[in-house]
Design a protein around this motif. Sequence first.
Motif, short mmCIF file in Angstrom:
data_model
loop_
_atom_site.label_atom_id
_atom_site.label_comp_id
_atom_site.label_asym_id
_atom_site.label_seq_id
_atom_site.Cartn_x
_atom_site.Cartn_y
_atom_site.Cartn_z
N LEU A 1 0.87 -1.18 0.00
CA LEU A 1 0.00 0.00 0.00
C LEU A 1 0.91 1.23 0.00
O LEU A 1 1.74 1.40 0.90
N PHE B 1 -4.71 -1.19 -7.72
CA PHE B 1 -5.69 -0.11 -7.61
C PHE B 1 -4.94 1.17 -7.25
O PHE B 1 -3.99 1.15 -6.48
N SER B 2 -5.39 2.27 -7.83
CA SER B 2 -4.73 3.54 -7.54
C SER B 2 -5.76 4.66 -7.55
O SER B 2 -6.59 4.73 -8.45
N VAL B 3 -5.71 5.50 -6.55
CA VAL B 3 -6.65 6.62 -6.48
C VAL B 3 -5.90 7.91 -6.11
O VAL B 3 -5.00 7.88 -5.26
N SER C 1 -9.85 -2.25 -4.04
CA SER C 1 -8.80 -3.13 -4.54
C SER C 1 -9.32 -4.56 -4.54
O SER C 1 -9.83 -5.04 -3.53
N ALA D 1 -2.45 3.69 -3.23
CA ALA D 1 -2.45 2.68 -4.28
C ALA D 1 -1.98 1.36 -3.72
O ALA D 1 -1.21 1.32 -2.76
N ALA E 1 -8.95 2.85 -1.63
CA ALA E 1 -7.90 1.95 -2.14
C ALA E 1 -8.04 0.56 -1.55
O ALA E 1 -7.92 -0.44 -2.26
#
Length: 334
Positions: free
Chosen positions: A4, A26-28, A66, A16, A62
């Motif tokens: 993370l 996953f990325s925000v 994810s 992310a 995230a």
Amino acid sequence: MRILGIETSCDETAAAVVEDGVKIVFSVVASSAEMHIKTGGIIPEKAAREQLKSIIPVIDEALKESPIKTIDAIGVTVGPGLIGSLLVGIEAAKTLAYAFQKPIIPVNHLVAHIYANFLSDTPPQFPCLCLVVSGGHSDIVLMKGHGDLEWIGGTRDDAAGEAFDKTARLLGLPYPGGPAIGLGAKTFMDKNPDFKLTLFPRPMITDDNFDFSFSGLKTAVLRYTENNKDTDINQLCAEVQQAIVDVLIAKTFKAINKYKPQSLLLAGGVAANLHLRESFAKKAKELDLGFYCPPLPLCTDNAATIASCTFFNQKTFSLKDIEANPELTINDAF
Ligand code: KG4
Ligand code: ZN
């Protein structure tokens, strides 16, 4: 291994999850840039307050969105950056590491920018010559391996992104200036492809070093616009962009000539500039040199690069070792 990453060095709040340093799960990114448009730049205290509002929702998103739920370690930006903004991400990361008993690894934001090029199935070959051009820093570094960086040169004053931002402001364009100048420049060059852009100086371009200086550019733009009020603003954008690109190209390829790397890497927000990307790609092709440039969303601040950098630079740290360091340079470990 799933990491993370948490990034809060400036006006982006990002989290992310990245697998094995190369695959984004996953990325925000939440940005308070909209707010800073109104003030024409970042007010550090406002940026920190926005970080506070966004940090939990961003981490929550995230972890919830994810597809992979377990994480093995946490990486967090510790500098350089704005102290108030950095502290928000660091304290959140430490709290998570403590609560879930996970390892935590401090990350140098500037080094992490380089790792945007490693989030790929075909990572660059070492040694890599890297041009890291962001809003606050501009450096040329030789990366001989993970954790093995040698600083070669960089700006003596304003960073490349800062030069875009400050000249854009003088031209009445919105913050951040880079995208606005890039757009104006493209509009002009599409109409005038053979126009010779020679209006502004290229300081230090022929000096025998790998340094550059951009602070004179804003003065040159100011003087010129005071005396030439009718010049097409899109031409001025193209002139500014070309002055910056010319210097970056000259110094980077001078370094390539000396250090003979296997790969050339661009990184940082300014690497999103299309003209810069195309100019570097063309020159690298002439030399048959492996050229890497991150996809646009990975050029500007995000947490996937933080997680990738964490994976490739794992060391053991205790919670008390994780501290904000706003003045960190690309040369510093942490
Ligand atoms: O790396 P970054 O997102 O944040 C820092 O670590 O500073 O870089 C932000 C900088 C800003 O100065 C912005 O104007 C510049 O990157 N930038 C660009 C472009 N997109 C962002 N500069 C030139 N052309 C662009 N398309
Ligand atoms: Zn950055």
